[in-house]
Scaffold this motif. Structure first.
Motif, PDB file in Angstrom:
ATOM      1  N   ILE A 112       0.821  -1.219   0.000  1.00 32.65           N
ATOM      2  CA  ILE A 112       0.000   0.000   0.000  1.00 32.65           C
ATOM      3  C   ILE A 112       0.851   1.262   0.000  1.00 32.65           C
ATOM      4  O   ILE A 112       0.334   2.355   0.195  1.00 32.65           O
ATOM      5  CB  ILE A 112      -1.012   0.006   1.164  1.00 32.65           C
ATOM      6  CG1 ILE A 112      -0.322  -0.138   2.503  1.00 32.65           C
ATOM      7  CG2 ILE A 112      -2.057  -1.076   0.964  1.00 32.65           C
ATOM      8  CD1 ILE A 112      -1.264   0.006   3.694  1.00 32.65           C
ATOM      9  N   GLY A 113       2.174   1.105  -0.235  1.00 30.24           N
ATOM     10  CA  GLY A 113       3.017   2.268  -0.433  1.00 30.24           C
ATOM     11  C   GLY A 113       4.035   2.494   0.661  1.00 30.24           C
ATOM     12  O   GLY A 113       4.223   1.687   1.562  1.00 30.24           O
ATOM     13  N   PHE A 114       4.719   3.641   0.542  1.00 30.78           N
ATOM     14  CA  PHE A 114       5.794   4.015   1.453  1.00 30.78           C
ATOM     15  C   PHE A 114       5.275   5.052   2.432  1.00 30.78           C
ATOM     16  O   PHE A 114       4.653   6.033   2.045  1.00 30.78           O
ATOM     17  CB  PHE A 114       6.971   4.587   0.659  1.00 30.78           C
ATOM     18  CG  PHE A 114       8.183   4.854   1.495  1.00 30.78           C
ATOM     19  CD1 PHE A 114       8.987   3.818   1.922  1.00 30.78           C
ATOM     20  CD2 PHE A 114       8.522   6.148   1.846  1.00 30.78           C
ATOM     21  CE1 PHE A 114      10.113   4.054   2.692  1.00 30.78           C
ATOM     22  CE2 PHE A 114       9.650   6.400   2.614  1.00 30.78           C
ATOM     23  CZ  PHE A 114      10.439   5.356   3.032  1.00 30.78           C
ATOM     24  N   ASP A 115       5.545   4.838   3.718  1.00 31.93           N
ATOM     25  CA  ASP A 115       5.147   5.775   4.767  1.00 31.93           C
ATOM     26  C   ASP A 115       6.330   6.689   5.060  1.00 31.93           C
ATOM     27  O   ASP A 115       7.315   6.267   5.672  1.00 31.93           O
ATOM     28  CB  ASP A 115       4.731   5.003   6.022  1.00 31.93           C
ATOM     29  CG  ASP A 115       4.159   5.895   7.103  1.00 31.93           C
ATOM     30  OD1 ASP A 115       4.471   7.096   7.122  1.00 31.93           O
ATOM     31  OD2 ASP A 115       3.386   5.380   7.933  1.00 31.93           O
ATOM     32  N   ASP A 116       6.240   7.938   4.586  1.00 31.66           N
ATOM     33  CA  ASP A 116       7.338   8.896   4.767  1.00 31.66           C
ATOM     34  C   ASP A 116       7.613   9.196   6.230  1.00 31.66           C
ATOM     35  O   ASP A 116       8.758   9.416   6.617  1.00 31.66           O
ATOM     36  CB  ASP A 116       7.020  10.214   4.049  1.00 31.66           C
ATOM     37  CG  ASP A 116       7.003  10.054   2.546  1.00 31.66           C
ATOM     38  OD1 ASP A 116       7.795   9.248   2.035  1.00 31.66           O
ATOM     39  OD2 ASP A 116       6.193  10.741   1.882  1.00 31.66           O
ATOM     40  N   LEU A 117       6.577   9.215   7.039  1.00 29.23           N
ATOM     41  CA  LEU A 117       6.729   9.562   8.455  1.00 29.23           C
ATOM     42  C   LEU A 117       7.588   8.541   9.199  1.00 29.23           C
ATOM     43  O   LEU A 117       8.498   8.891   9.937  1.00 29.23           O
ATOM     44  CB  LEU A 117       5.353   9.691   9.115  1.00 29.23           C
ATOM     45  CG  LEU A 117       5.341  10.094  10.578  1.00 29.23           C
ATOM     46  CD1 LEU A 117       5.943  11.492  10.741  1.00 29.23           C
ATOM     47  CD2 LEU A 117       3.925  10.076  11.126  1.00 29.23           C
ATOM     48  N   PHE A 118       7.296   7.265   8.997  1.00 29.51           N
ATOM     49  CA  PHE A 118       8.028   6.215   9.694  1.00 29.51           C
ATOM     50  C   PHE A 118       9.171   5.639   8.856  1.00 29.51           C
ATOM     51  O   PHE A 118       9.989   4.872   9.356  1.00 29.51           O
ATOM     52  CB  PHE A 118       7.083   5.089  10.121  1.00 29.51           C
ATOM     53  CG  PHE A 118       6.089   5.526  11.150  1.00 29.51           C
ATOM     54  CD1 PHE A 118       6.479   5.773  12.455  1.00 29.51           C
ATOM     55  CD2 PHE A 118       4.759   5.702  10.810  1.00 29.51           C
ATOM     56  CE1 PHE A 118       5.573   6.180  13.401  1.00 29.51           C
ATOM     57  CE2 PHE A 118       3.834   6.114  11.757  1.00 29.51           C
ATOM     58  CZ  PHE A 118       4.240   6.356  13.051  1.00 29.51           C
ATOM     59  N   GLY A 119       9.221   5.949   7.581  1.00 30.01           N
ATOM     60  CA  GLY A 119      10.280   5.465   6.706  1.00 30.01           C
ATOM     61  C   GLY A 119      10.222   3.980   6.434  1.00 30.01           C
ATOM     62  O   GLY A 119      11.255   3.324   6.346  1.00 30.01           O
ATOM     63  N   VAL A 120       9.003   3.444   6.319  1.00 28.51           N
ATOM     64  CA  VAL A 120       8.831   2.017   6.038  1.00 28.51           C
ATOM     65  C   VAL A 120       7.852   1.826   4.880  1.00 28.51           C
ATOM     66  O   VAL A 120       6.994   2.662   4.626  1.00 28.51           O
ATOM     67  CB  VAL A 120       8.308   1.236   7.269  1.00 28.51           C
ATOM     68  CG1 VAL A 120       9.325   1.231   8.384  1.00 28.51           C
ATOM     69  CG2 VAL A 120       6.978   1.765   7.741  1.00 28.51           C
ATOM     70  N   VAL A 121       8.003   0.712   4.195  1.00 27.52           N
ATOM     71  CA  VAL A 121       7.026   0.294   3.193  1.00 27.52           C
ATOM     72  C   VAL A 121       5.917  -0.416   3.950  1.00 27.52           C
ATOM     73  O   VAL A 121       6.182  -1.167   4.887  1.00 27.52           O
ATOM     74  CB  VAL A 121       7.674  -0.649   2.153  1.00 27.52           C
ATOM     75  CG1 VAL A 121       6.656  -1.075   1.113  1.00 27.52           C
ATOM     76  CG2 VAL A 121       8.867   0.014   1.493  1.00 27.52           C
ATOM     77  N   LYS A 122       4.664  -0.185   3.548  1.00 28.43           N
ATOM     78  CA  LYS A 122       3.542  -0.783   4.268  1.00 28.43           C
ATOM     79  C   LYS A 122       2.825  -1.811   3.403  1.00 28.43           C
ATOM     80  O   LYS A 122       2.613  -1.584   2.217  1.00 28.43           O
ATOM     81  CB  LYS A 122       2.554   0.293   4.702  1.00 28.43           C
ATOM     82  CG  LYS A 122       3.130   1.211   5.763  1.00 28.43           C
ATOM     83  CD  LYS A 122       2.114   2.200   6.229  1.00 28.43           C
ATOM     84  CE  LYS A 122       1.908   1.993   7.695  1.00 28.43           C
ATOM     85  NZ  LYS A 122       0.883   2.824   8.261  1.00 28.43           N
ATOM     86  N   LEU A 123       2.468  -2.919   4.035  1.00 27.27           N
ATOM     87  CA  LEU A 123       1.661  -3.965   3.416  1.00 27.27           C
ATOM     88  C   LEU A 123       0.459  -4.219   4.306  1.00 27.27           C
ATOM     89  O   LEU A 123       0.552  -4.088   5.529  1.00 27.27           O
ATOM     90  CB  LEU A 123       2.449  -5.268   3.284  1.00 27.27           C
ATOM     91  CG  LEU A 123       3.344  -5.454   2.056  1.00 27.27           C
ATOM     92  CD1 LEU A 123       4.521  -4.528   2.080  1.00 27.27           C
ATOM     93  CD2 LEU A 123       3.783  -6.889   1.966  1.00 27.27           C
ATOM     94  N   ASP A 124      -0.669  -4.564   3.699  1.00 26.05           N
ATOM     95  CA  ASP A 124      -1.831  -4.961   4.487  1.00 26.05           C
ATOM     96  C   ASP A 124      -2.324  -6.314   4.003  1.00 26.05           C
ATOM     97  O   ASP A 124      -1.813  -6.858   3.031  1.00 26.05           O
ATOM     98  CB  ASP A 124      -2.938  -3.889   4.453  1.00 26.05           C
ATOM     99  CG  ASP A 124      -3.625  -3.750   3.116  1.00 26.05           C
ATOM    100  OD1 ASP A 124      -3.194  -4.392   2.125  1.00 26.05           O
ATOM    101  OD2 ASP A 124      -4.610  -3.004   3.031  1.00 26.05           O
ATOM    102  N   GLN A 125      -3.297  -6.864   4.703  1.00 27.53           N
ATOM    103  CA  GLN A 125      -3.869  -8.181   4.407  1.00 27.53           C
ATOM    104  C   GLN A 125      -2.779  -9.248   4.346  1.00 27.53           C
ATOM    105  O   GLN A 125      -2.787 -10.118   3.487  1.00 27.53           O
ATOM    106  CB  GLN A 125      -4.677  -8.148   3.111  1.00 27.53           C
ATOM    107  CG  GLN A 125      -5.825  -7.155   3.126  1.00 27.53           C
ATOM    108  CD  GLN A 125      -6.614  -7.168   1.848  1.00 27.53           C
ATOM    109  OE1 GLN A 125      -6.890  -8.235   1.302  1.00 27.53           O
ATOM    110  NE2 GLN A 125      -6.993  -6.000   1.367  1.00 27.53           N
ATOM    111  N   CYS A 126      -1.827  -9.186   5.259  1.00 22.72           N
ATOM    112  CA  CYS A 126      -0.667 -10.068   5.242  1.00 22.72           C
ATOM    113  C   CYS A 126      -0.944 -11.415   5.903  1.00 22.72           C
ATOM    114  O   CYS A 126      -1.731 -11.515   6.829  1.00 22.72           O
ATOM    115  CB  CYS A 126       0.509  -9.403   5.952  1.00 22.72           C
ATOM    116  SG  CYS A 126       1.081  -7.918   5.130  1.00 22.72           S
ATOM    117  N   SER A 127      -0.251 -12.417   5.400  1.00 20.17           N
ATOM    118  CA  SER A 127      -0.312 -13.759   5.982  1.00 20.17           C
ATOM    119  C   SER A 127       1.076 -14.375   5.947  1.00 20.17           C
ATOM    120  O   SER A 127       1.872 -14.081   5.052  1.00 20.17           O
ATOM    121  CB  SER A 127      -1.318 -14.639   5.244  1.00 20.17           C
ATOM    122  OG  SER A 127      -0.962 -14.749   3.885  1.00 20.17           O
ATOM    123  N   ILE A 128       1.355 -15.229   6.901  1.00 14.81           N
ATOM    124  CA  ILE A 128       2.655 -15.897   6.984  1.00 14.81           C
ATOM    125  C   ILE A 128       2.653 -17.066   6.001  1.00 14.81           C
ATOM    126  O   ILE A 128       1.756 -17.891   6.013  1.00 14.81           O
ATOM    127  CB  ILE A 128       2.913 -16.390   8.414  1.00 14.81           C
ATOM    128  CG1 ILE A 128       2.938 -15.192   9.378  1.00 14.81           C
ATOM    129  CG2 ILE A 128       4.204 -17.201   8.496  1.00 14.81           C
ATOM    130  CD1 ILE A 128       2.904 -15.561  10.832  1.00 14.81           C
TER     131      ILE A 128
END
Length: 131
Positions: A112-128
């Protein structure tokens, strides 16, 4: 006279049920089931973050809203999220019951993109995928 009534009735039905059909079949779609989708690639968390650091627009065109798998080491784990190599934040589908901290892991999710505030790439609906 009978044809005219039938024509008016058909027009009224189209006017009343047309928007409902458009809403149900075109505008509103079921949510994606990322867990059952095939991922487009498997990439390390560090490489994914490097791509976003170099050129966020180009990385968005490659990864945004796509199903991808992330490989790395779980650096932070809560019951509903994980951070992989300190670079990728993963919002999990289910509660994480096992402690994966400092263990290699493979996570599948939707970018879902890059979070400039925290400096991380974000993923949702994740599963192991493997542990």
């Amino acid at each position: 006279m009978n044809k005219r009534k039938i024509t008016i009735l058909i027009v009224l039905l189209l006017v009343s049920f047309g928007p409902y059909y458009i809403y149900q079949n075109i505008i509103y779609k079921d949510a994606r089931d990322i867990n059952n989708e095939k991922s487009i690639l498997t990439i390390s968390a560090k490489n994914l973050e490097n791509h976003y650091a170099k050129n966020a627009l180009q990385a968005d065109s490659k990864y945004l809203n796509k199903t991808i798998e992330i490989e790395g080491t779980a650096t932070e784990v809560t019951d509903s999220s994980m951070v992989i190599d300190g670079k990728v934040f993963c919002k999990m589908n289910e509660i994480v019951k096992t402690n994966f901290t400092n263990k290699p892991i493979n996570i599948k999710g939707r970018c879902i993109g890059f979070d400039d505030l925290f400096g991380v790439v974000k993923l949702d609906q994740c599963s192991i995928q493997q542990n």
